[in-house]
Design a protein around this motif. Structure first.
Motif, PDB file in Angstrom:
ATOM      1  N   GLU A 249       8.718 -40.925 -21.507  1.00 43.55           N
ATOM      2  CA  GLU A 249       8.977 -42.348 -21.711  1.00 43.55           C
ATOM      3  C   GLU A 249       9.018 -43.071 -20.368  1.00 43.55           C
ATOM      4  OE1 GLU A 249      11.737 -41.832 -25.736  1.00 43.55           O
ATOM      5  OE2 GLU A 249      12.573 -42.675 -23.888  1.00 43.55           O
ATOM      6  N   GLY A 250       8.301 -44.188 -20.273  1.00 49.47           N
ATOM      7  CA  GLY A 250       8.281 -44.975 -19.048  1.00 49.47           C
ATOM      8  C   GLY A 250       7.335 -44.459 -17.992  1.00 49.47           C
ATOM      9  N   THR A 251       6.531 -43.443 -18.291  1.00 45.76           N
ATOM     10  CA  THR A 251       5.556 -42.898 -17.352  1.00 45.76           C
ATOM     11  C   THR A 251       4.174 -42.957 -17.992  1.00 45.76           C
ATOM     12  OG1 THR A 251       5.716 -40.602 -18.125  1.00 45.76           O
ATOM     13  CG2 THR A 251       7.329 -41.333 -16.487  1.00 45.76           C
ATOM     14  N   ASN A 252       3.170 -42.676 -17.178  1.00 44.36           N
ATOM     15  CA  ASN A 252       1.793 -42.645 -17.703  1.00 44.36           C
ATOM     16  C   ASN A 252       1.381 -41.260 -18.161  1.00 44.36           C
ATOM     17  OD1 ASN A 252       1.682 -41.401 -15.263  1.00 44.36           O
ATOM     18  ND2 ASN A 252       0.099 -42.716 -14.368  1.00 44.36           N
ATOM     19  N   VAL A 253       2.346 -40.347 -18.249  1.00 45.88           N
ATOM     20  CA  VAL A 253       2.066 -38.991 -18.724  1.00 45.88           C
ATOM     21  C   VAL A 253       2.045 -39.001 -20.247  1.00 45.88           C
ATOM     22  CG1 VAL A 253       2.859 -36.607 -18.752  1.00 45.88           C
ATOM     23  CG2 VAL A 253       3.116 -37.979 -16.681  1.00 45.88           C
ATOM     24  N   GLU A 254       1.017 -38.438 -20.814  1.00 44.03           N
ATOM     25  CA  GLU A 254       0.895 -38.384 -22.270  1.00 44.03           C
ATOM     26  C   GLU A 254       1.855 -37.333 -22.830  1.00 44.03           C
ATOM     27  OE1 GLU A 254      -2.995 -37.528 -23.570  1.00 44.03           O
ATOM     28  OE2 GLU A 254      -2.509 -37.669 -25.722  1.00 44.03           O
ATOM     29  N   ALA A 255       2.638 -37.734 -23.792  1.00 46.05           N
ATOM     30  CA  ALA A 255       3.606 -36.814 -24.391  1.00 46.05           C
ATOM     31  C   ALA A 255       2.882 -35.712 -25.154  1.00 46.05           C
ATOM     32  CB  ALA A 255       4.548 -37.565 -25.321  1.00 46.05           C
ATOM     33  N   PHE A 256       3.429 -34.522 -25.066  1.00 43.20           N
ATOM     34  CA  PHE A 256       2.834 -33.389 -25.765  1.00 43.20           C
ATOM     35  C   PHE A 256       3.171 -33.467 -27.252  1.00 43.20           C
ATOM     36  CE2 PHE A 256       1.150 -29.269 -26.423  1.00 43.20           C
ATOM     37  CZ  PHE A 256       1.989 -28.619 -27.286  1.00 43.20           C
ATOM     38  N   VAL A 257       2.175 -33.344 -28.083  1.00 39.52           N
ATOM     39  CA  VAL A 257       2.346 -33.385 -29.540  1.00 39.52           C
ATOM     40  C   VAL A 257       1.782 -32.102 -30.110  1.00 39.52           C
ATOM     41  CG1 VAL A 257       1.829 -34.601 -31.679  1.00 39.52           C
ATOM     42  CG2 VAL A 257       2.165 -35.894 -29.560  1.00 39.52           C
ATOM     43  N   ARG A 258       2.599 -31.375 -30.816  1.00 39.07           N
ATOM     44  CA  ARG A 258       2.166 -30.107 -31.382  1.00 39.07           C
ATOM     45  C   ARG A 258       1.290 -30.331 -32.606  1.00 39.07           C
ATOM     46  NH1 ARG A 258       6.632 -26.499 -33.112  1.00 39.07           N
ATOM     47  NH2 ARG A 258       4.996 -24.933 -32.916  1.00 39.07           N
ATOM     48  N   ARG A 259       0.349 -29.455 -32.775  1.00 40.72           N
ATOM     49  CA  ARG A 259      -0.478 -29.487 -33.979  1.00 40.72           C
ATOM     50  C   ARG A 259       0.257 -28.782 -35.105  1.00 40.72           C
ATOM     51  NH1 ARG A 259      -6.112 -26.985 -32.406  1.00 40.72           N
ATOM     52  NH2 ARG A 259      -4.708 -25.527 -31.376  1.00 40.72           N
ATOM     53  N   ARG A 260       0.390 -29.456 -36.182  1.00 39.41           N
ATOM     54  CA  ARG A 260       1.110 -28.899 -37.328  1.00 39.41           C
ATOM     55  C   ARG A 260       0.241 -29.007 -38.569  1.00 39.41           C
ATOM     56  NH1 ARG A 260       4.888 -31.856 -34.391  1.00 39.41           N
ATOM     57  NH2 ARG A 260       6.731 -30.698 -33.721  1.00 39.41           N
ATOM     58  N   SER A 261       0.484 -28.090 -39.462  1.00 40.53           N
ATOM     59  CA  SER A 261      -0.244 -28.126 -40.727  1.00 40.53           C
ATOM     60  C   SER A 261       0.284 -29.271 -41.574  1.00 40.53           C
ATOM     61  CB  SER A 261      -0.076 -26.797 -41.471  1.00 40.53           C
ATOM     62  OG  SER A 261       1.299 -26.540 -41.703  1.00 40.53           O
ATOM     63  N   SER A 262      -0.560 -29.791 -42.449  1.00 46.91           N
ATOM     64  CA  SER A 262      -0.157 -30.904 -43.306  1.00 46.91           C
ATOM     65  C   SER A 262       0.922 -30.437 -44.279  1.00 46.91           C
ATOM     66  CB  SER A 262      -1.363 -31.428 -44.089  1.00 46.91           C
ATOM     67  OG  SER A 262      -1.930 -30.385 -44.864  1.00 46.91           O
ATOM     68  N   PRO A 263       1.944 -31.269 -44.506  1.00 42.36           N
ATOM     69  CA  PRO A 263       3.043 -30.844 -45.376  1.00 42.36           C
ATOM     70  C   PRO A 263       2.616 -30.749 -46.839  1.00 42.36           C
ATOM     71  CG  PRO A 263       3.274 -33.158 -44.790  1.00 42.36           C
ATOM     72  CD  PRO A 263       2.117 -32.623 -43.995  1.00 42.36           C
ATOM     73  N   ARG A 264       3.270 -29.880 -47.548  1.00 43.56           N
ATOM     74  CA  ARG A 264       3.002 -29.757 -48.970  1.00 43.56           C
ATOM     75  C   ARG A 264       3.639 -30.929 -49.717  1.00 43.56           C
ATOM     76  NH1 ARG A 264       4.231 -23.315 -50.130  1.00 43.56           N
ATOM     77  NH2 ARG A 264       2.753 -22.481 -48.589  1.00 43.56           N
ATOM     78  N   ALA A 265       3.060 -31.246 -50.881  1.00 43.42           N
ATOM     79  CA  ALA A 265       3.595 -32.340 -51.682  1.00 43.42           C
ATOM     80  C   ALA A 265       4.951 -31.954 -52.253  1.00 43.42           C
ATOM     81  CB  ALA A 265       2.621 -32.674 -52.805  1.00 43.42           C
ATOM     82  N   PHE A 266       5.860 -32.885 -52.226  1.00 44.86           N
ATOM     83  CA  PHE A 266       7.184 -32.626 -52.781  1.00 44.86           C
ATOM     84  C   PHE A 266       7.123 -32.678 -54.306  1.00 44.86           C
ATOM     85  CE2 PHE A 266       8.305 -34.159 -48.516  1.00 44.86           C
ATOM     86  CZ  PHE A 266       9.207 -33.177 -48.128  1.00 44.86           C
ATOM     87  N   PRO A 267       8.012 -31.953 -54.987  1.00 48.28           N
ATOM     88  CA  PRO A 267       8.024 -31.977 -56.460  1.00 48.28           C
ATOM     89  C   PRO A 267       8.362 -33.357 -56.990  1.00 48.28           C
ATOM     90  CG  PRO A 267       9.950 -30.834 -55.604  1.00 48.28           C
ATOM     91  CD  PRO A 267       9.043 -31.055 -54.444  1.00 48.28           C
ATOM     92  N   ASP A 268       7.821 -33.681 -58.157  1.00 44.36           N
ATOM     93  CA  ASP A 268       7.935 -35.021 -58.732  1.00 44.36           C
ATOM     94  C   ASP A 268       8.904 -35.038 -59.906  1.00 44.36           C
ATOM     95  OD1 ASP A 268       5.662 -37.420 -60.250  1.00 44.36           O
ATOM     96  OD2 ASP A 268       7.388 -37.709 -58.941  1.00 44.36           O
ATOM     97  N   HIS A 269       9.923 -34.190 -59.888  1.00 48.64           N
ATOM     98  CA  HIS A 269      10.835 -34.147 -61.032  1.00 48.64           C
ATOM     99  C   HIS A 269      12.222 -34.660 -60.616  1.00 48.64           C
ATOM    100  CE1 HIS A 269      11.223 -30.283 -58.919  1.00 48.64           C
ATOM    101  NE2 HIS A 269      12.508 -30.371 -59.233  1.00 48.64           N
ATOM    102  N   LEU A 270      12.778 -35.504 -61.432  1.00 49.49           N
ATOM    103  CA  LEU A 270      14.147 -35.995 -61.286  1.00 49.49           C
ATOM    104  C   LEU A 270      14.839 -35.811 -62.634  1.00 49.49           C
ATOM    105  CD1 LEU A 270      13.740 -39.270 -59.212  1.00 49.49           C
ATOM    106  CD2 LEU A 270      14.733 -37.117 -58.468  1.00 49.49           C
TER     107      LEU A 270
END
Length: 530
Positions: A85-106
């Motif tokens: 933050e406040g610098t010109n260094v690009e923050a490291f962002v990890r590659r993550r798999s797409s999250p699974r859909a949450f259940p649709d039951h209430l």
């Protein structure tokens, strides 16, 4: 000079951000490597391995190593983003798999008892509904899951054709997969209830919500980075005490060949026994071994009273050349009493399959020490002056009589007699045992520290070992937060939920409002009004 100073500061910030990015990158690679090792072990066991308990344990070890590496990578990613933050260094962002859909039951349930089709009196079918009576029955639902959809509407201006949209809400962890309540539950179950993440994953799957180990570990590491400022404030509060309780316990940590025996240290500030108004708090620290350098570093700059057992590793703190001043030593009478009690407890010796030792001297020592404990129970919570005055009247004669009696008994005992060892334990450091007679702040025992470590001792049977040194340090951080909340009669899970909800929006100058003792003072009126 000002321009040079500003330039140097900018360069230092950029260097720190780049170092944090490199550290996060390395941690990400370690997590990926641990995942590959786990997957490889699972596939090899599925193809060639035997269905034995030992093989399952090996898989559990790989899972624990992966969990620890994943949490470390997530924590380093959060710290790298903060450093960038406040610098010109690009923050490291990890590659993550797409999250699974949450259940649709209430769950919604309305049980209607069918009405009769005909009148039971005359048999007519001309029935008209007058109303209904509802009988409510309390039932328990272990847990309910829901998906919160945060909608940010976009609008276009017909005049200037600009598009406006509210800013995205703060999320504690990357992409905001989990809400504060769920994060607090995961943290509390892992560090407060000693349920490893793999067991939590299995339980959630049985409830219809499948979450991967990497996802759970990712959230734990990110939360640890967010909660670190509160840990540092608790550390400063504990080390500002006039008197501390100190103790340590073993914590197995995973190693390449076999587990190593590391240490978890605790320093507890609890001024309530002598009428102090400062809130209680517990500080945990982790170390790979039990060398004396660790308590020396933990208590660097501390000059108060340390109440602990007779562990020699504390001795450097008590010596005169220490800067800024030596720590005052006070020993624990509960440890001394235990040595006599073990020799007098014949039933306990038989239970431990030891040859019983019937020792009237040990039984008499327990009786005399118990008389001192009886006096101390009557002055718990009194102010320093009253405690000191009562001790001078009642306790001083009892302690002096105990010392004379033990020296007389020791003179008649052989060197290798077990009772002689128990007596020597007290007599060789008698000044430290008797120091409570001259200072009303000192307690008779070190039980405050032992109570803080009790959960760790019980939890070891559940999680077996820590995954790495970083995992041990992360556990020390979370144990400090949870133990401090419990000392202040605060529900740790409710407190963590509120902290994770508010910590991003609260100014740094008001961060102390989230500490357990301040949070309890503000939460009680709100709960009462609700």
């Amino acid at each position: 000079m000002r321009e040079a100073l500003a330039t140097a500061r900018d360069e230092a910030a950029i260097a720190m951000a780049e170092a944090a990015r490199a550290k996060a990158t390395a941690a990400d690679l370690e997590a990926r490597n641990a995942l590959l090792e786990l997957q490889n072990a699972q596939m090899r066991r599925a193809l060639y391995g035997q269905r034995s308990e030992r093989g399952s344990r090996l898989i559990d070890q790989f899972e624990l190593a992966f969990i620890d590496a994943e949490a470390t990578a997530a924590e380093d990613e959060a710290l790298a983003a903060r450093a960038a933050e406040g610098t010109n260094v690009e923050a490291f962002v990890r590659r993550r798999s797409s999250p699974r859909a949450f259940p649709d039951h209430l769950p919604r349930e309305r049980v209607v008892i069918p009405a009769p089709a005909n009148c039971p009196c005359c048999g007519s079918d001309r029935l008209s509904k007058l109303g209904e009576d509802i009988t409510e029955t309390l039932e328990v639902i272990p847990r309910q899951w829901k998906v919160v959809q945060t909608v940010r509407e976009r609008f276009s201006c017909r005049a200037c054709e600009r598009i406006t949209q509210p800013p995205a809400p703060f999320h504690v962890t990357p992409r905001g997969m989990f809400g504060p309540s769920l994060l607090a539950m995961i943290l509390f179950e892992k560090f407060g209830q000693h349920q490893p993440l793999n067991r939590q994953r299995d339980r959630y799957a049985r409830e219809g919500v499948e979450l991967s180990l990497s996802t759970l570990a990712d959230q734990v590491g990110a939360c640890a980075a967010v909660l670190r400022p509160l840990y540092l404030m608790i550390e400063a509060h504990v080390l500002a005490a006039e008197r501390l309780h100190g103790d340590d316990t073993t914590i197995p940590v995973l190693a390449p060949v076999k587990t190593d025996v590391a240490r978890l240290w605790t320093y507890v500030r609890d001024d309530r026994p002598f009428g102090g108004r400062a809130p209680p708090a517990a500080l945990f620290r982790y170390s790979r071994d039990r060398r004396s350098v660790h308590p020396r570093d933990h208590l660097a700059g501390y000059t108060g009273i340390l109440q602990a057992d007779a562990y020699a590793g504390y001795n450097e703190l008590f010596r005169a050349p220490r800067e800024p001043a030596p720590v005052t030593r006070a020993l624990c009478w509960a440890h001394a009493r235990r040595k006599f009690f073990d020799l007098a407890d014949v039933a306990g010796q038989l239970k431990r399959r030891k040859k019983p030792i019937v020792s009237p001297i040990a039984a008499e020592a327990v009786r005399r020490i118990d008389a001192i404990f009886d006096v101390e129970r009557g002055i718990v919570g009194a102010d320093v002056d009253r405690r000191l005055a009562q001790r001078q009247i009642t306790t001083v004669p009892l302690v002096a009589d105990l010392e004379r009696w033990m020296r007389d008994q020791r003179a008649a005992l052989a060197r290798h007699n077990p009772v002689a060892g128990a007596i020597d334990y007290m007599l060789k450091d008698w000044a430290a045992f008797a120091r409570f007679l001259d200072d009303g702040r000192i307690c008779l025992t070190n039980n405050a520290a032992e109570r803080a470590l009790r959960g760790v001792a019980l939890g070891r049977k559940s999680w077996l070992f820590a995954g790495s040194d970083r995992g041990g340090e992360r556990a020390a951080l979370m144990y400090s937060l949870i133990a401090t909340a419990r000392l202040n009669d605060v529900d740790p899970q409710a407190w963590l939920t509120d902290v994770l909800t508010r910590i991003a929006a609260i100014p740094q100058g008001r961060l102390d409002e989230l500490l357990p003792w301040n949070w309890a003072a503000t939460a009680a009126p709100i709960a009462k009004a609700a």
